[in-house]
Design an enzyme around this catalytic site. Structure first.
Site, PDB file in Angstrom:
ATOM      1  N   GLY A   9     138.171  36.269  61.715  1.00 18.29           N
ATOM      2  CA  GLY A   9     138.115  35.136  60.802  1.00 18.29           C
ATOM      3  C   GLY A   9     139.457  34.430  60.830  1.00 18.29           C
ATOM      4  N   VAL A  13     143.228  31.418  55.131  1.00 22.67           N
ATOM      5  CA  VAL A  13     144.031  32.626  54.891  1.00 22.67           C
ATOM      6  C   VAL A  13     144.582  33.169  56.207  1.00 22.67           C
ATOM      7  CG1 VAL A  13     143.981  35.013  54.069  1.00 22.67           C
ATOM      8  CG2 VAL A  13     142.815  33.225  52.774  1.00 22.67           C
ATOM      9  N   LYS A 130     135.872  40.848  48.943  1.00 22.22           N
ATOM     10  CA  LYS A 130     135.435  41.692  47.835  1.00 22.22           C
ATOM     11  C   LYS A 130     134.196  42.506  48.190  1.00 22.22           C
ATOM     12  CE  LYS A 130     134.977  38.116  45.160  1.00 22.22           C
ATOM     13  NZ  LYS A 130     135.645  37.073  45.951  1.00 22.22           N
ATOM     14  N   GLU A 154     144.260  44.980  49.067  1.00 22.08           N
ATOM     15  CA  GLU A 154     144.923  44.485  47.860  1.00 22.08           C
ATOM     16  C   GLU A 154     144.473  43.072  47.509  1.00 22.08           C
ATOM     17  OE1 GLU A 154     146.329  44.757  44.713  1.00 22.08           O
ATOM     18  OE2 GLU A 154     147.652  46.167  45.725  1.00 22.08           O
ATOM     19  N   VAL A 157     141.299  41.575  44.862  1.00 26.62           N
ATOM     20  CA  VAL A 157     141.187  41.493  43.401  1.00 26.62           C
ATOM     21  C   VAL A 157     142.009  40.341  42.826  1.00 26.62           C
ATOM     22  CG1 VAL A 157     141.563  42.705  41.204  1.00 26.62           C
ATOM     23  CG2 VAL A 157     140.657  43.938  43.180  1.00 26.62           C
ATOM     24  N   GLY A 211     140.366  21.664  43.642  1.00 28.28           N
ATOM     25  CA  GLY A 211     140.175  22.713  44.635  1.00 28.28           C
ATOM     26  C   GLY A 211     140.042  24.101  44.052  1.00 28.28           C
ATOM     27  N   GLU A 214     134.469  25.797  44.045  1.00 24.04           N
ATOM     28  CA  GLU A 214     133.755  25.463  45.274  1.00 24.04           C
ATOM     29  C   GLU A 214     132.705  24.390  44.983  1.00 24.04           C
ATOM     30  OE1 GLU A 214     134.475  26.719  48.169  1.00 24.04           O
ATOM     31  OE2 GLU A 214     135.795  28.380  47.573  1.00 24.04           O
ATOM     32  N   LYS A 229     134.974  42.170  41.287  1.00 25.19           N
ATOM     33  CA  LYS A 229     136.331  42.686  41.089  1.00 25.19           C
ATOM     34  C   LYS A 229     136.333  43.856  40.104  1.00 25.19           C
ATOM     35  CE  LYS A 229     138.355  38.235  42.272  1.00 25.19           C
ATOM     36  NZ  LYS A 229     139.071  37.031  41.808  1.00 25.19           N
ATOM     37  N   GLY A 326     144.867  31.601  46.529  1.00 21.81           N
ATOM     38  CA  GLY A 326     145.868  30.808  47.232  1.00 21.81           C
ATOM     39  C   GLY A 326     146.094  31.340  48.635  1.00 21.81           C
TER      40      GLY A 326
END
Length: 350
Positions: A9, A13, A130, A154, A157, A211, A214, A229, A326
Site C-alpha cells: 500500500g 501514509v 484496525k 501502534e 489506535v 478533510g 470521509e 479501537k 494524520g
C-alpha cells in the site's frame, strides 16, 4: 544494521513514511544504528517494484509526483516490476512488511491475508490497519509467535500517540481497570462545532471540507471506527478477547442541538466515548455519546484531537492526549514500531 522492508500500500501514509526515511535516514543511522532500506513497494493502483539491494526513494517519489504511479521508476539491473502483493510478500528479501492498505473493517481483508503470508514466510509485520487487530488478534498473534516474528500496530489506535505502548510498557505493573477515550477526531470536531452553534449537518459538512470526514462518514458518525479501537484495546491492553457483538455501539447522529444546550446548562459537554471496564463477569465495552463533566480531562480535548484515560490501581488516572490521525503522525507510528523490532532483535542477539 540494515533492515529491509516491503511497503504494501503506497497511499498518503506510505508516502509520508518514505518522506520521514528520506529526511531522517542519517539521524536514524547515527542515533539508533539502523538503516531502513525499502526493497519492495506494492500498490493495487500505483504498481509494484522490487530490488533486493533497495529502491532509490528519491526516484520513487519523483515517479509518484510525475505520473501518480511507479511506472516512471527507471529500469536497472535486478529490478522486478509487476509482482502481485502476495508475490511481493512471499518472494522479497525483506525482514519486515509494512501493511498500509485500505482494509474492510467488516472482514479485515485483505490485510489479514497479508499478515498470514508474511508470518508464514518469517517476516515481521507493522501495520496501521484496525481491521486485522480488532477481528483476528488471537489467530494472528499465535501465527506470529509460532513463526518467531513480531507484529506491531501502534498506529491502529491513536496514530503516532502511544495508546498501546504507554500502557503495555510505561504503565506496566499497574492493573488497568478502566479505559475511557475520545478515539475519533471527526466526531470530536463535530460536537465541538455544534457546541459553537452549528447544526449537525453544517458541522458534518465543515468536517468534510477540512478533510476530517470521509465522503462516506458512516464509520465515524455511527461509532464503528471507535468500536474497532475499543476491541483492540480490550484484546491488547486488557488481554480480554472482546468481540464486535459484545460491544454496545452508538454514534452521534441522535445528539441534537437541544441536547447540546442541556449539557451546557448542566456544566457538561458531549463527547463520543469508547470505554472498557473490568467487571466480575469480564470486560464490558461501550461506544456511545456521553455528557462529560468539565473537570474531566477528556472534556478539554477539542477539535480533531484524540485522548485516552487509563484508570490504574497504582499510578491512578493517566491521560494521553495527541493527534489520532494524520499522514506524518501515522508515518511516525510505523517508524517507531520498526525501531522497536530492531531493538527486539538486538536483545535476542539477532
Amino acid at each position: 544494521m540494515e533492515h529491509k522492508i516491503d511497503l504494501i500500500g503506497f497511499g498518503g501514509v506510505g508516502q509520508g513514511f518514505v518522506d520521514i526515511i528520506r529526511e531522517k535516514g542519517l539521524k536514524l543511522k547515527n542515533d539508533h544504528e539502523v538503516e531502513f532500506k525499502v526493497v519492495s513497494i506494492s500498490d493495487l493502483y500505483k504498481g509494484s517494484l522490487h530490488h533486493p539491494d533497495g529502491l532509490c526513494l528519491d526516484k520513487v517519489m519523483n515517479s509518484i509526483c510525475e505520473s501518480g504511479s511507479l511506472d516512471g521508476y527507471p529500469d536497472q539491473p535486478g529490478l522486478i516490476r509487476g509482482w502481485s502483493t502476495q508475490e511481493t510478500i512471499e518472494k522479497s528479501n525483506a525482514d519486515s512488511v509494512v501493511e498500509m492498505t485500505f482494509t474492510d473493517v467488516v472482514t479485515g481483508q485483505p490485510a489479514i491475508d497479508h499478515c498470514t503470508w508474511a508470518f508464514s514466510n518469517k517476516k515481521n509485520v507493522v501495520m496501521t490497519n484496525k481491521g486485522p487487530v480488532a477481528l483476528a488478534y488471537e489467530k494472528l498473534s499465535k501465527l506470529a509467535e509460532a513463526n518467531e516474528v513480531q507484529w506491531l500496530f501502534e498506529g491502529a489506535v491513536m496514530s503516532g500517540s502511544p495508546a498501546l505502548r504507554l500502557p503495555k510498557e510505561t504503565l506496566t505493573g499497574n492493573e488497568i481497570h478502566e479505559i475511557r477515550g475520545i478515539l475519533n477526531g471527526t466526531t470530536n470536531y463535530m460536537l465541538m462545532r455544534m457546541e459553537d452553534g452549528l447544526s449537525y449537518q453544517d458541522a458534518l459538512q465543515e468536517a468534510k471540507q477540512l478533510g476530517y470526514a470521509e465522503a462516506d462518514p458512516t464509520a465515524d458518525i455511527e461509532g464503528y471506527d471507535v468500536l474497532y479501537k475499543v476491541l483492540i484495546l480490550a484484546n491488547v491492553v486488557l488481554g480480554f478477547p472482546l468481540k464486535r457483538e459484545d460491544v454496545l455501539c452508538k454514534g452521534i447522529t441522535d445528539v441534537t442541538q437541544s441536547a447540546i444546550d442541556d449539557a451546557k446548562k448542566a456544566g457538561k459537554r458531549w463527547k463520543l466515548i469508547g470505554s472498557l471496564k473490568r467487571t466480575e463477569s469480564g470486560v464490558k465495552g461501550i461506544v456511545a455519546p456521553e455528557m462529560v463533566a468539565l473537570d474531566d480531562p477528556l472534556a478539554g480535548v477539542s477539535g480533531a484531537m484524540n485522548a485516552i484515560t487509563y484508570q490504574c490501581d497504582l499510578s491512578g488516572a493517566i491521560t494521553l492526549v495527541g493527534a489520532g490521525a494524520g499522514i506524518k503522525e501515522t508515518g511516525f507510528a510505523v517508524l517507531i514500531d520498526l525501531i522497536h523490532i530492531k531493538r527486539g532483535r538486538e536483545q535476542e542477539g539477532g
